[in-house]
Design a protein around this motif. Structure first.
Motif, PDB file in Angstrom:
ATOM      1  N   UNK A  50       0.795  -1.180  -0.110  1.00  0.00           N
ATOM      2  CA  UNK A  50      -0.096   0.013  -0.015  1.00  0.00           C
ATOM      3  C   UNK A  50       0.720   1.177   0.051  1.00  0.00           C
ATOM      4  N   UNK A  51       1.951   1.147   0.854  1.00  0.00           N
ATOM      5  CA  UNK A  51       2.788   2.155   0.846  1.00  0.00           C
ATOM      6  C   UNK A  51       4.343   1.709   0.891  1.00  0.00           C
ATOM      7  N   UNK A  52       5.418   2.438   0.634  1.00  0.00           N
ATOM      8  CA  UNK A  52       6.538   2.099   0.640  1.00  0.00           C
ATOM      9  C   UNK A  52       7.422   2.773   2.103  1.00  0.00           C
ATOM     10  N   UNK A  53       6.870   2.679   3.169  1.00  0.00           N
ATOM     11  CA  UNK A  53       7.509   3.050   4.216  1.00  0.00           C
ATOM     12  C   UNK A  53       7.338   1.949   5.346  1.00  0.00           C
ATOM     13  N   UNK A  57       3.611   0.674   6.694  1.00  0.00           N
ATOM     14  CA  UNK A  57       3.334  -0.793   6.029  1.00  0.00           C
ATOM     15  C   UNK A  57       4.132  -1.944   5.908  1.00  0.00           C
ATOM     16  N   UNK A  58       4.110  -3.035   6.772  1.00  0.00           N
ATOM     17  CA  UNK A  58       4.932  -4.059   6.987  1.00  0.00           C
ATOM     18  C   UNK A  58       4.411  -5.401   6.540  1.00  0.00           C
ATOM     19  N   UNK A  59       3.426  -5.195   5.424  1.00  0.00           N
ATOM     20  CA  UNK A  59       2.909  -6.388   4.697  1.00  0.00           C
ATOM     21  C   UNK A  59       4.109  -7.321   4.208  1.00  0.00           C
ATOM     22  N   UNK A  60       3.680  -8.558   3.946  1.00  0.00           N
ATOM     23  CA  UNK A  60       4.918  -9.070   3.150  1.00  0.00           C
ATOM     24  C   UNK A  60       5.375  -8.531   1.848  1.00  0.00           C
ATOM     25  N   UNK A  61       4.212  -8.275   1.028  1.00  0.00           N
ATOM     26  CA  UNK A  61       4.597  -7.608  -0.252  1.00  0.00           C
ATOM     27  C   UNK A  61       5.683  -6.387  -0.028  1.00  0.00           C
ATOM     28  N   UNK A  62       5.205  -5.773   1.008  1.00  0.00           N
ATOM     29  CA  UNK A  62       6.307  -4.451   1.349  1.00  0.00           C
ATOM     30  C   UNK A  62       7.583  -4.754   1.851  1.00  0.00           C
ATOM     31  N   UNK A 180      15.089  -1.415   8.990  1.00  0.00           N
ATOM     32  CA  UNK A 180      15.100  -0.678   7.917  1.00  0.00           C
ATOM     33  C   UNK A 180      15.281   0.875   8.524  1.00  0.00           C
ATOM     34  N   UNK A 181      16.714   1.230   8.492  1.00  0.00           N
ATOM     35  CA  UNK A 181      16.822   2.536   8.674  1.00  0.00           C
ATOM     36  C   UNK A 181      16.386   3.605   7.905  1.00  0.00           C
ATOM     37  N   UNK A 182      15.858   4.806   8.661  1.00  0.00           N
ATOM     38  CA  UNK A 182      15.188   5.657   7.664  1.00  0.00           C
ATOM     39  C   UNK A 182      16.301   6.833   7.667  1.00  0.00           C
ATOM     40  N   UNK A 183      16.069   7.934   6.587  1.00  0.00           N
ATOM     41  CA  UNK A 183      16.838   8.941   6.432  1.00  0.00           C
ATOM     42  C   UNK A 183      16.361  10.213   6.833  1.00  0.00           C
ATOM     43  N   UNK A 184      17.005  10.713   8.161  1.00  0.00           N
ATOM     44  CA  UNK A 184      16.561  11.976   8.673  1.00  0.00           C
ATOM     45  C   UNK A 184      16.154  13.212   7.692  1.00  0.00           C
ATOM     46  N   UNK A 185      17.413  13.209   6.627  1.00  0.00           N
ATOM     47  CA  UNK A 185      17.355  14.333   5.883  1.00  0.00           C
ATOM     48  C   UNK A 185      16.424  14.319   4.863  1.00  0.00           C
ATOM     49  N   UNK A 198       3.176  11.667   3.024  1.00  0.00           N
ATOM     50  CA  UNK A 198       4.087  12.245   2.406  1.00  0.00           C
ATOM     51  C   UNK A 198       4.581  11.698   1.140  1.00  0.00           C
ATOM     52  N   UNK A 199       5.183  12.439   0.141  1.00  0.00           N
ATOM     53  CA  UNK A 199       5.649  11.867  -1.078  1.00  0.00           C
ATOM     54  C   UNK A 199       6.680  10.834  -0.815  1.00  0.00           C
ATOM     55  N   UNK A 200       7.479  10.771   0.243  1.00  0.00           N
ATOM     56  CA  UNK A 200       8.532   9.912   0.497  1.00  0.00           C
ATOM     57  C   UNK A 200       8.002   8.427   0.370  1.00  0.00           C
ATOM     58  N   UNK A 201       6.599   8.261   0.896  1.00  0.00           N
ATOM     59  CA  UNK A 201       6.002   6.869   1.161  1.00  0.00           C
ATOM     60  C   UNK A 201       5.829   6.238  -0.323  1.00  0.00           C
TER      61      UNK A 201
END
Length: 542
Positions: A50-53, A57-62, A180-185, A198-201
């Motif tokens: 559903x999202x890429x964050x 979203x912690x689904x198997x597909x993600x 899954x480390x995320x980028x602060x910047x 958020x567009x990041x997702x």
């Protein structure tokens, strides 16, 4: 050579896991083939994120795509062994990086590799670990917080490559955090808050082996090799996803999908019969990290008697249930995955199929009668109700099998179907059921304490069986504070044997999916702990 999907007898699942047992040796190029650089791998995925964050979203597909985009501090290989990823060494009590503090807290020191970069070239530092913890626990972003991260009191930044994570109390599963480390910047824009919109997702920046180039929702995704990847640039140039719906047609459609892909993932095991005669494919039946089980509500008078629960276990043939599922679902004997270090193989010796023992236990519990009629006690027939969620075809098959198997020992089992929401939101929390089929997952929130401790009946925890045993209580509480991995293994072994003996639930079979890959793709080793893309940086095409 095609993976052995139907070996005989006890060798069946040993054969299925042979590739995992030989991973270390197999990562070298095959004889007669040099590990080539370049090429595109096409993946057909049944299901789409559903999202890429990973906060949302912690689904198997993600998770499969996260392995490509993100890196973590520690990863688990296909043998469930811990390996350093972004860090130089896995912290343990033995190497002094995991410490118990005088005030009862626990600290874990993480030392990052030098020169780590995000896909966009920004440095990856200890500040990003702090940020990852903050977004998983900030109530404005995620409530309730992601399980495990709420155990952290503070992330202390020592320098750009070192962080000390302070836990409120000992936390044995610390190695599962920061996968899954995320980028602060990437979230410093004044125009967008960290949220689901958020567009990041939709176009995340990570530090993994591949960077997302394009994602067309409902259709495809394209990921390019990351030249800044800390293990070295992947051998492949690109990975392309085609997303397919998880419906009935997917079972047969896999045959045509195989013409245009190097990997098929997330398929129903029912697709096996359509693909088994494709000589260019290797087929893999792999655990999806789930364990299907029969739950006994011990508030019910008959089920509170362990002799009755034992009778039900003896009357149940897990091999017959596996055969109902095409013989591809491995029988389960524990609430832990079979290839995990937490697994106690002695659990396989409890309660094999033995109808005579089932009858004996029922007789000892006072339930009189013979196989031609329903047993009774004090004038009451031995009638039980199995409540199932509508729409789960496998559970319906198991329910029909249990009706016949238990009838043969004098038990009248009725099946009641309800909407999934009714079962999970109403009946399980209130205890308004007798028996049901459930699913254990590897979610960090499903700890042994929450699953089995007597204080964790709903709403406090996940002890839906309303199970109580003082020894289990002691061990699950000890696991809450055990840091040393050898001590954890000892405790898990004891717990596995106790739960198998006491029978708050009867494990039945491991959930499984079918994966397929072309033989021209090398170093493809499905991993039940992290997903099939966990080592994509080492894949190569002939």
């Amino acid at each position: 050579m095609k993976s052995l999907l139907r070996p005989q007898g006890k060798s069946r699942w040993k054969s299925l896991m042979l590739a995992s047992a030989l991973i270390a040796a197999s990562l070298a190029p095959h004889a007669g083939h040099a590990a080539a650089n370049g090429g595109v791998v096409r993946i057909v995925s049944v299901g789409e994120p559903a999202l890429l964050n990973p906060v949302f979203d912690m689904s198997p597909e993600a998770l499969e795509i996260y392995n490509l985009i993100f890196s973590g501090l520690i990863q688990e290989n296909a043998r469930a062994e811990l390996e350093a990823d972004l860090v130089t060494i896995v912290p343990t009590a033995a190497n002094g990086l995991v410490k118990m503090q005088p005030n009862g807290e626990m600290s874990v020191t993480y030392k990052l590799r030098s020169g780590l970069k995000w896909h966009d070239g920004h440095p990856l530092t200890a500040e990003d670990l702090l940020f990852t913890w903050q977004v998983h626990t900030d109530p404005k972003v995620k409530y309730p917080p992601t399980p495990g991260y709420e155990q952290i009191r503070l992330v202390e930044i020592v320098n750009s490559e070192t962080a000390i994570v302070h836990f409120h109390r000992p936390y044995g599963d610390y190695y599962r955090l920061f996968r899954h480390v995320l980028p602060r910047h990437s979230f410093r824009s004044k125009h967008w808050a960290f949220a689901k919109d958020h567009p990041y997702n939709r176009h995340p920046v990570g530090s993994g082996p591949f960077a997302l180039k394009d994602w067309s929702r409902g259709q495809s995704a394209i990921l390019d090799a990351n030249p800044l990847y800390h293990r070295a640039r992947p051998k492949l140039d690109q990975i392309r996803y085609a997303f397919k719906p998880a419906d009935y047609h997917a079972i047969k459609d896999a045959l045509s999908w195989a013409d245009d892909a190097e990997i098929l993932r997330g398929m129903s095991i029912a697709s096996y019969d359509y693909l088994k005669n494709r000589p260019e494919l290797d087929l893999h039946v792999i655990s999806n990290g789930q364990i299907e089980y029969l739950l006994f509500n011990q508030q019910h008078p008959a089920l509170a008697d362990r002799r009755v629960r034992r009778a039900l276990a003896f009357a149940t043939d897990r091999k017959a249930i596996s055969d109902l599922l095409l013989g591809l679902a491995e029988p389960a004997y524990s609430d832990q995955l079979r290839d995990s270090w937490k697994y106690n193989p002695q659990t396989e010796n409890f309660y094999g199929n033995n109808p005579s023992q089932a009858r004996h236990n029922l007789q000892m519990a006072g339930w009189q009668g013979d196989d031609s009629s329903v047993r009774s006690k004090n004038g009451q027939p031995l009638e039980l109700t199995l409540t199932l969620a509508m729409g789960n075809k496998a559970h319906q098959l198991v329910g029909r099998y249990l009706q016949q198997a238990w009838k043969d020992v004098g038990i009248d089992l009725k099946v009641k179907n309800v909407a999934p929401r009714v079962l999970h939101e109403d009946l399980l929390p209130t205890g308004d059921f007798e028996l049901t089929l459930g699913t254990w997952t590897q979610h960090p929130g499903e700890t042994p304490f929450r699953r089995w401790h007597s204080t964790q009946a709903p709403p406090q925890g996940l002890n839906y069986a309303r199970f109580s045993d003082y020894q289990v209580d002691e061990i699950t509480r000890a696991l809450q504070s055990a840091v040393n991995l050898s001590e954890q293994k000892r405790l898990y072994s004891q717990l596995g044997a106790l739960v198998a003996e006491q029978l708050p639930a009867l494990p039945l079979y491991y959930g499984a999916v079918l994966e397929a890959n072309r033989k021209s793709l090398h170093n493809y080793f499905p991993n039940a702990h992290m997903g099939t893309t966990w080592n994509s940086y080492s894949w190569w095409l002939e």
